[in-house]
Motif scaffolding. Sequence first.
Motif, mmCIF file in Angstrom:
data_model
loop_
_atom_site.group_PDB
_atom_site.id
_atom_site.type_symbol
_atom_site.label_atom_id
_atom_site.label_comp_id
_atom_site.label_asym_id
_atom_site.label_seq_id
_atom_site.Cartn_x
_atom_site.Cartn_y
_atom_site.Cartn_z
ATOM 1 N N ILE A 1 27.225 83.488 8.311
ATOM 2 C CA ILE A 1 27.330 83.341 9.764
ATOM 3 C C ILE A 1 26.019 83.761 10.413
ATOM 4 N N SER A 2 25.445 84.837 9.896
ATOM 5 C CA SER A 2 24.209 85.366 10.475
ATOM 6 C C SER A 2 23.023 84.430 10.252
ATOM 7 N N ASP A 3 22.902 83.888 9.029
ATOM 8 C CA ASP A 3 21.735 83.032 8.748
ATOM 9 C C ASP A 3 22.001 81.556 9.037
ATOM 10 N N ARG A 4 23.176 81.261 9.580
ATOM 11 C CA ARG A 4 23.544 79.913 10.040
ATOM 12 C C ARG A 4 23.629 78.886 8.922
ATOM 13 N N SER A 5 23.969 79.350 7.727
ATOM 14 C CA SER A 5 24.335 78.368 6.709
ATOM 15 C C SER A 5 25.765 77.896 6.941
ATOM 16 N N LEU A 6 26.499 78.584 7.788
ATOM 17 C CA LEU A 6 27.743 78.080 8.354
ATOM 18 C C LEU A 6 27.367 77.392 9.659
ATOM 19 N N LYS A 7 27.453 76.073 9.689
ATOM 20 C CA LYS A 7 26.868 75.323 10.795
ATOM 21 C C LYS A 7 27.774 74.179 11.229
ATOM 22 N N PRO A 8 27.487 73.587 12.390
ATOM 23 C CA PRO A 8 28.299 72.451 12.836
ATOM 24 C C PRO A 8 27.860 71.136 12.187
ATOM 25 N N TYR A 9 28.851 70.361 11.771
ATOM 26 C CA TYR A 9 28.654 68.965 11.419
ATOM 27 C C TYR A 9 29.296 68.140 12.531
ATOM 28 N N TYR A 10 28.830 66.906 12.687
ATOM 29 C CA TYR A 10 29.234 66.123 13.857
ATOM 30 C C TYR A 10 29.934 64.832 13.450
ATOM 31 N N GLN A 11 31.203 64.694 13.876
ATOM 32 C CA GLN A 11 31.947 63.447 13.644
ATOM 33 C C GLN A 11 31.916 62.626 14.931
ATOM 34 N N PRO A 12 31.443 61.387 14.853
ATOM 35 C CA PRO A 12 31.303 60.583 16.076
ATOM 36 C C PRO A 12 32.654 60.244 16.697
ATOM 37 N N LYS A 13 32.662 60.164 18.018
ATOM 38 C CA LYS A 13 33.786 59.603 18.768
ATOM 39 C C LYS A 13 33.350 58.208 19.221
ATOM 40 N N ILE A 14 34.203 57.229 18.935
ATOM 41 C CA ILE A 14 33.812 55.826 19.073
ATOM 42 C C ILE A 14 34.548 55.175 20.243
ATOM 43 N N HIS A 15 33.800 54.379 21.019
ATOM 44 C CA HIS A 15 34.407 53.513 22.043
ATOM 45 C C HIS A 15 34.896 52.266 21.319
ATOM 46 N N LEU A 16 36.219 52.168 21.160
ATOM 47 C CA LEU A 16 36.789 51.145 20.275
ATOM 48 C C LEU A 16 36.419 49.710 20.659
ATOM 49 N N PRO A 17 36.425 49.337 21.926
ATOM 50 C CA PRO A 17 36.102 47.934 22.238
ATOM 51 C C PRO A 17 34.687 47.520 21.841
ATOM 52 N N GLY B 1 32.539 49.694 19.732
ATOM 53 C CA GLY B 1 32.089 50.352 18.503
ATOM 54 C C GLY B 1 30.941 51.312 18.698
ATOM 55 N N GLN B 2 30.594 51.628 19.948
ATOM 56 C CA GLN B 2 29.471 52.525 20.213
ATOM 57 C C GLN B 2 29.903 53.997 20.161
ATOM 58 N N ILE B 3 28.947 54.844 19.789
ATOM 59 C CA ILE B 3 29.170 56.296 19.769
ATOM 60 C C ILE B 3 29.091 56.821 21.212
ATOM 61 N N ILE B 4 30.138 57.488 21.665
ATOM 62 C CA ILE B 4 30.134 58.036 23.027
ATOM 63 C C ILE B 4 30.287 59.569 23.018
ATOM 64 N N GLY B 5 30.206 60.150 21.853
ATOM 65 C CA GLY B 5 30.298 61.611 21.757
ATOM 66 C C GLY B 5 30.520 62.036 20.319
ATOM 67 N N PHE B 6 30.691 63.341 20.123
ATOM 68 C CA PHE B 6 30.910 63.903 18.790
ATOM 69 C C PHE B 6 31.927 65.042 18.888
ATOM 70 N N GLU B 7 32.519 65.344 17.743
ATOM 71 C CA GLU B 7 33.251 66.604 17.611
ATOM 72 C C GLU B 7 32.503 67.461 16.608
ATOM 73 N N ALA B 8 32.192 68.696 17.008
ATOM 74 C CA ALA B 8 31.489 69.628 16.126
ATOM 75 C C ALA B 8 32.506 70.333 15.243
ATOM 76 N N LEU B 9 32.326 70.207 13.924
ATOM 77 C CA LEU B 9 33.245 70.795 12.950
ATOM 78 C C LEU B 9 32.461 71.717 12.017
ATOM 79 N N ALA B 10 32.987 72.906 11.782
ATOM 80 C CA ALA B 10 32.265 73.901 10.980
ATOM 81 C C ALA B 10 32.225 73.493 9.516
ATOM 82 N N ARG B 11 31.071 73.672 8.887
ATOM 83 C CA ARG B 11 30.897 73.436 7.458
ATOM 84 C C ARG B 11 30.057 74.586 6.888
ATOM 85 N N TRP B 12 30.366 74.960 5.648
ATOM 86 C CA TRP B 12 29.634 76.051 4.996
ATOM 87 C C TRP B 12 28.759 75.474 3.900
#
Length: 645
Positions: A395-411, A413-424
């Motif tokens: 946690i201190s050295d940030r090897s636990l970091k956010p990964y980003y899953q795109p949020k898609i505008h379905l009509p 197919g463009q990326i309109i945002g992300f969800e940040a999900l923790a990964r180690w």
Amino acid sequence: MFNRIVASARPQYRTVARLTQRDMPLQIAGILLVCGLCWSVGHPRVAMAVFAAVIAGEVCLNQILRRKTLFHALDTDRVILFALILCSINTVLYLFPALYLAQDPSLAVKITAMMWIMGVQVYLANTWSRVPTFLCVMLLPAMMMMVIAFFVLRQSAPLSSTTTQWGVAAGFLVLFLYSSIDTLRQHLTTEADLFKAERESKQRLAQLEESHRLDTLTGILNRRAFDVALDVMLEDRNLTGGEITVFLVDLDSFKPINDTYSHEAGDEVLIQTAERLQALIGQSGIVGRLGGDEFVCAVHDLGDTDGIMEYGVAIARTIARPIHWNARSLKIVASVGAAATGGGHLPSVQALCSAADQAMFAAKSSPSGAPVLYQPHLFAPRMTAENKQLLIESISDRSLKPYYQPKIHLPTGQIIGFEALARWERGPNEIHLPSEFIDQIDELGLQGDLMMSIANQVVGDINTMLNAGLDPGQVSLNVSEVALATYSGRQDLKNIVADNPDAAKHLTFEITEDVFIARAADTIQASIASFRELGVRISLDDFGTGFASFHHLRQLDFDELKIDTSFVAGLGHDPTAEVLVRGFLNIASGLGVSVVAEGVETQAQSRDLINMGCITAQGFLFSPAVAFAPACQQLQDQKTTLGAL
């Protein structure tokens, strides 16, 4: 030196003020008497000067200690210093007439002078014994005056005294004896009062220690006292043999009762649960409350596995009996985990309780809800101290970091945002999902540290994207109960948002319904409102999977609703799932909030969502969660493609 003397006298300040005020009339009467005698033997000027000086000194001392008039602005140390000086001077003034009396040729007067000096010393020793610094300051000059008076006696040969002079001497003798007896009586009274105060203090301390052993609400052992009592049981077991079983009990349905019926109802549930456990176990063991809705019991010699399991079932049934409160019947379900010493295994308090805790969590996850007995070969080993330290450092050295899953505008197919999900990231090709470390995060109490670390990294990544000319859209961040229900957590998160106003416009905080089951639901709602005021959007995650969803829709202001993966997975083959998803979309439309469908994995699910009016989704069909650099590349590729059109 003076600083040391003042420091030693500081704790005595109140006692000095009380004694000075109490004895002031007696001291004025005494100096009036001795000065009158000094006047009568031919020293009127000395008598008048000493009397005036003593009165002035006493009034000044009293004013200083009470911080009146000119002395109200003095600090305590200066007051003490001036009081010490005045007490020393006043002592010399009290005894000064005795020097002139000692010079008188009358034997009776000489004796009177010495009795006066000794009487003052007796008074000082008895009255001021509890304030040793002031006693020394006054007793030293008194002893010096005694020595001086001794040498003054020889300046005139003693002559026969008149009857009047012997009468005065007799009066001083009576006064000396009375003063000695009275000061001794006061001293003994003070000692008795101090002894009584010490005895009462010890009694209160014993009561306090007893209260520290017991849980204030239920009256059973608290966690620390239970650990001590269990340690004693284990020591006795080493001497006498036998086995000990620890049962850890968690009330599964306690929070909804607390939330629905009030804290008073919850308290009654805890009290009656404690009483039932105590009645069931009786003299065969001990019962304690670990905190919240967790209880723990330790019982002697239950026999084999079957005997332990039967006892666990008895505990669960005892707790499951309805609890009557305000004409309502409250039903409680308990998860019970057990761990036994087992012929030398799990000999320590920590090991037994940790094993029972693991068994309790297994019981909570079990479909049957039956008690579970800890058996080492069935449970994965807990983190070692080395792995715990590694997790903290990650946690201190940030090897636990956010990964980003795109949020898609379905009509489109463009990326309109992300969800940040923790990964180690534990190595170049070793990436761990939250399911592999989140239990350890909870066990170590690092939820707040992890969330703040991820939040800082997400805000930094958003700023980097903006500086690179990329539009990250709305980036969602899961926010835990720790940040919403505690002042420190809320302030830390607000500071991050306030320090990054550009990034704040692109932030969405995702919360789950479960946070509202806590006692701090009102605080959580206030926290959410404060974040919205800072420009952060609020998303209600995993909608439909928690408690009282529609009730919370009425209470909470939010901007986005996320349809849980479990509903999306049923599209195309489960008519119920389609009905529920349409219902969620209608609710969102009526409330004027946006919708994101999670867990989209097939083109068919994507088409069904579009047909039902859902235009935003995320899932493995589009992209898994990726590291920051690939996420930036996805935005850059999209920007290049759109620019070419």
